[in-house]
Design an enzyme around this catalytic site. Structure first.
Site, mmCIF file in Angstrom:
data_model
loop_
_atom_site.group_PDB
_atom_site.id
_atom_site.type_symbol
_atom_site.label_atom_id
_atom_site.label_comp_id
_atom_site.label_asym_id
_atom_site.label_seq_id
_atom_site.Cartn_x
_atom_site.Cartn_y
_atom_site.Cartn_z
ATOM 1 N N LYS A 14 -5.801 88.739 -10.327
ATOM 2 C CA LYS A 14 -4.903 87.629 -9.979
ATOM 3 C C LYS A 14 -3.780 87.594 -10.994
ATOM 4 C CE LYS A 14 -4.491 84.088 -7.069
ATOM 5 N NZ LYS A 14 -4.886 83.983 -5.661
ATOM 6 N N ASP A 73 0.448 83.707 -3.151
ATOM 7 C CA ASP A 73 -0.432 82.560 -3.383
ATOM 8 C C ASP A 73 0.522 81.363 -3.447
ATOM 9 O OD1 ASP A 73 -3.401 81.859 -4.215
ATOM 10 O OD2 ASP A 73 -2.176 80.714 -5.592
HETATM 11 P P1 NDP Z 1 1.891 77.376 -0.594
HETATM 12 O O1 NDP Z 1 2.702 77.427 -1.820
HETATM 13 O O2 NDP Z 1 2.379 78.014 0.652
HETATM 14 O O3 NDP Z 1 1.514 75.865 -0.232
HETATM 15 C C1 NDP Z 1 0.828 75.043 -1.118
HETATM 16 C C2 NDP Z 1 0.906 73.637 -0.591
HETATM 17 O O4 NDP Z 1 0.038 72.809 -1.329
HETATM 18 C C3 NDP Z 1 2.315 73.062 -0.731
HETATM 19 O O5 NDP Z 1 2.577 72.213 0.345
HETATM 20 C C4 NDP Z 1 2.223 72.317 -2.039
HETATM 21 O O6 NDP Z 1 3.124 71.222 -2.153
HETATM 22 C C5 NDP Z 1 0.798 71.781 -1.956
HETATM 23 N N1 NDP Z 1 0.303 71.522 -3.291
HETATM 24 C C6 NDP Z 1 0.280 72.354 -4.344
HETATM 25 N N2 NDP Z 1 -0.224 71.734 -5.418
HETATM 26 C C7 NDP Z 1 -0.521 70.484 -5.015
HETATM 27 C C8 NDP Z 1 -1.061 69.352 -5.660
HETATM 28 N N3 NDP Z 1 -1.402 69.399 -6.951
HETATM 29 N N4 NDP Z 1 -1.255 68.226 -4.924
HETATM 30 C C9 NDP Z 1 -0.895 68.182 -3.622
HETATM 31 N N5 NDP Z 1 -0.364 69.221 -2.967
HETATM 32 C C10 NDP Z 1 -0.185 70.352 -3.647
HETATM 33 O O7 NDP Z 1 0.451 77.997 -1.015
HETATM 34 P P2 NDP Z 1 -0.701 78.540 -0.068
HETATM 35 O O8 NDP Z 1 -0.752 77.749 1.187
HETATM 36 O O9 NDP Z 1 -0.561 80.010 -0.004
HETATM 37 O O10 NDP Z 1 -1.990 78.261 -0.965
HETATM 38 C C11 NDP Z 1 -2.723 77.036 -0.896
HETATM 39 C C12 NDP Z 1 -4.109 77.252 -1.460
HETATM 40 O O11 NDP Z 1 -4.777 78.288 -0.729
HETATM 41 C C13 NDP Z 1 -4.174 77.679 -2.926
HETATM 42 O O12 NDP Z 1 -5.338 77.143 -3.509
HETATM 43 C C14 NDP Z 1 -4.317 79.190 -2.824
HETATM 44 O O13 NDP Z 1 -4.900 79.751 -3.988
HETATM 45 C C15 NDP Z 1 -5.239 79.295 -1.627
HETATM 46 N N6 NDP Z 1 -5.242 80.580 -0.959
HETATM 47 C C16 NDP Z 1 -4.113 81.104 -0.404
HETATM 48 C C17 NDP Z 1 -4.151 82.316 0.235
HETATM 49 C C18 NDP Z 1 -2.972 82.879 0.942
HETATM 50 O O14 NDP Z 1 -3.145 83.866 1.653
HETATM 51 N N7 NDP Z 1 -1.788 82.315 0.830
HETATM 52 C C19 NDP Z 1 -5.398 83.128 0.278
HETATM 53 C C20 NDP Z 1 -6.555 82.444 -0.248
HETATM 54 C C21 NDP Z 1 -6.460 81.233 -0.858
HETATM 55 P P3 NDP Z 1 4.666 71.438 -2.552
HETATM 56 O O15 NDP Z 1 5.329 71.803 -1.261
HETATM 57 O O16 NDP Z 1 5.073 70.128 -3.108
HETATM 58 O O17 NDP Z 1 4.690 72.556 -3.550
#
Ligand code: NDP
Length: 451
Positions: free
Chosen positions: A125, A165
């Site tokens: 990672k 991510d």
């Molecule tokens: P994105 O950056 O596309 O989206 C993340 C979302 O979560 C955004 O809307 C963000 O808000 C919100 N967010 C982040 N931190 C917080 C917080 N502290 N409180 C509330 N909302 C929050 O990321 P992903 O969708 O790719 O990833 C989301 C999760 O899924 C992570 O844990 C990641 O590790 C996991 N994951 C992702 C994978 C992938 O293929 N993308 C694979 C496996 C796991 P804002 O818009 O304000 O930033």
């Protein structure tokens, strides 16, 4: 003291400022307790202690210049945790909260998750404490190029293959891949999540959200239930949340929530396809804040609160919870509120979104609980399929990749249940995911001798 407790203690003593890493190690090690008795060969080769130590952790300076000419310096990371069963594989996170402990927790989880997919991928990672929010496209490009200027020397299609991510989507992968290609003069599968025109795979953007929903559907089926008519809480508004909403809608459920880091939206009428398209345009194109959803659609917006705070405070009924934002977003009290409000199934699209207290509440109340390692493995699984297509120099159809993804999620579900039963933890998906993921890696490490 038991072998696994000893490891937990050592990790806490040796890395005092990495609480997320402690949490991930503790959960895995406690689950692995039954393997200690059955596998004296693992104890003898000290696999348990070796597996919590990364092969290497690379830390580097990322200097870049913004649109006004100001020079910034960020801190970049790549933790190459374990390559026993394949090249290091795992995403890159760009978020101001990124530090070594968070990257180590994510890299450690990735070892077991990747093993569960059945594909030959090790765990790694990386990321940076850079905040893409409020930056121009030009600034994001400058930053991504600066990041790749160092990362390129540590990665390669047979060495380490990063992906996206939090904060790293198609735009960032494009800038990083373009720069890698320039530096190396090679068009090769060194990153996944690429665009379709330049080596990407169909279904990769959808894979994590779809996969988490497929796993939840498998878990529900064990109780002769499905998504039809179910009320579903989703958190986040990014990649994982968007495609979770799409798949839940396709399977007949109703999603009533999304959030970003500044606000939560509750839409009791349901976030249908049109509203999901609106969220995708808002977040992926206009890069706006989720509160705008409430002005456009008739919905409640609560600023400064998470989905789980709002569900608890307003007593909102939820059948299934699919967290898709970030680590530790659901605490014990949130979990108790979910149970009280009727939740029967939680599948983690995000990595480690439930605290250990929350997990205990699910387990004490017989909630079907799919931990991130199993539930969000669809993303890396399709990344693995993207690597296969790159090696074959072929592109599979949407149907072909989706069929493989569904097959992998079914197989993960079965592996979790089988391993849990074989090691005396029947029905425990947490133990099952950790044990099944561990056995394959541990056997490979054993075969290599002490290296
Ligand atoms: P994105 O950056 O596309 O989206 C993340 C979302 O979560 C955004 O809307 C963000 O808000 C919100 N967010 C982040 N931190 C917080 C917080 N502290 N409180 C509330 N909302 C929050 O990321 P992903 O969708 O790719 O990833 C989301 C999760 O899924 C992570 O844990 C990641 O590790 C996991 N994951 C992702 C994978 C992938 O293929 N993308 C694979 C496996 C796991 P804002 O818009 O304000 O930033």
């Amino acid at each position: 003291m038991s072998v696994t407790n000893d490891i937990i203690k050592k990790v806490k003593e040796n890395h005092p400022s990495q609480p997320e890493f402690h949490q991930a190690v503790e959960e895995v090690m406690l689950s692995l307790e039954p393997t200690v008795k059955k596998h004296p060969e693992f104890v003898k080769a000290n696999i348990y202690e070796r597996i919590v130590e990364p092969d290497r952790a690379i830390l580097f300076r990322v200097p870049w210049v913004d649109d006004k000419g100001t020079v910034h310096v960020n801190r970049g990371y790549r933790v190459q945790f374990n390559n026993a069963i394949g090249p290091y594989k795992g995403g890159l996170r760009f978020h101001p909260s990124v530090n070594l402990g968070i990257i180590k927790f994510l890299g450690f989880e990735q070892i077991f998750k990747n093993s569960l997919t059945t594909l030959p991928m090790g765990g790694g990672k990386g990321g940076c404490d850079f905040d893409p929010k409020g930056k121009s496209d030009n600034e994001v490009m400058k930053f991504c190029q600066a990041f790749m200027r160092e990362l390129f020397r540590h990665i390669g299609p047979d060495t380490d293959v990063p992906a996206g991510d939090i904060g790293v989507g198609g735009r960032e992968i494009g800038f990083m891949y373009g720069y890698y290609k320039k530096l190396r003069n090679e068009h090769t599968g060194v990153l996944t999540g690429k665009g379709l025109e330049w080596g990407g795979s169909l279904i990769r953007p959808e894979a994590t959200g779809y996969g988490a929903t497929y796993l939840a559907a498998e878990m529900l089926a064990t109780r002769k239930m499905d998504f039809k008519g179910k009320t579903v809480a989703v958190s986040g508004a990014g990649n994982v949340a968007q495609y979770t909403i799409e798949k839940v809608n396709q399977l007949g459920g109703k999603v009533i929530s999304v959030c970003d880091s500044s606000a939560t939206i509750i839409d009791e009428a349901g976030i249908d396809e049109k509203k999901k398209e609106y969220i995708m345009d808002l977040k992926n194109v206009r890069r706006g804040r989720i509160k705008e959803y409430a002005t456009k659609h008739k919905a409640t917006c609560v600023e400064g609160k998470s989905v789980w705070d709002v569900i608890k405070e307003k007593g909102i009924k939820v059948d299934v919870a699919l967290p898709g934002a970030t680590q530790n977003e659901i605490n014990g009290e949130h979990a108790e509120a979910l149970v009280k409000n009727g939740c029967i199934c939680v599948a983690e699209g995000a990595n480690m979104p439930s605290t250990p207290e929350a997990v205990k509440v699910y387990q004490d109340n017989n909630v079907l609980f799919g931990p991130g390692k199993a539930a969000n493995a669809g993303g890396v699984a399709v990344s693995g399929l993207e690597m296969s297509q790159n090696s074959l120099r072929l592109s599979w159809t949407r149907e072909e990749v989706d069929k493989r993804l569904q097959g992998i999620m079914k197989s993960i579900h079965k592996s979790c249940l089988d391993a849990a039963e074989a090691y005396g933890k029947k029905g425990d998906y947490v133990a099952g995911a950790n044990i099944a993921g561990f056995l394959k890696v541990a056997n490979a490490m054993l075969a290599y001798g002490v290296v």
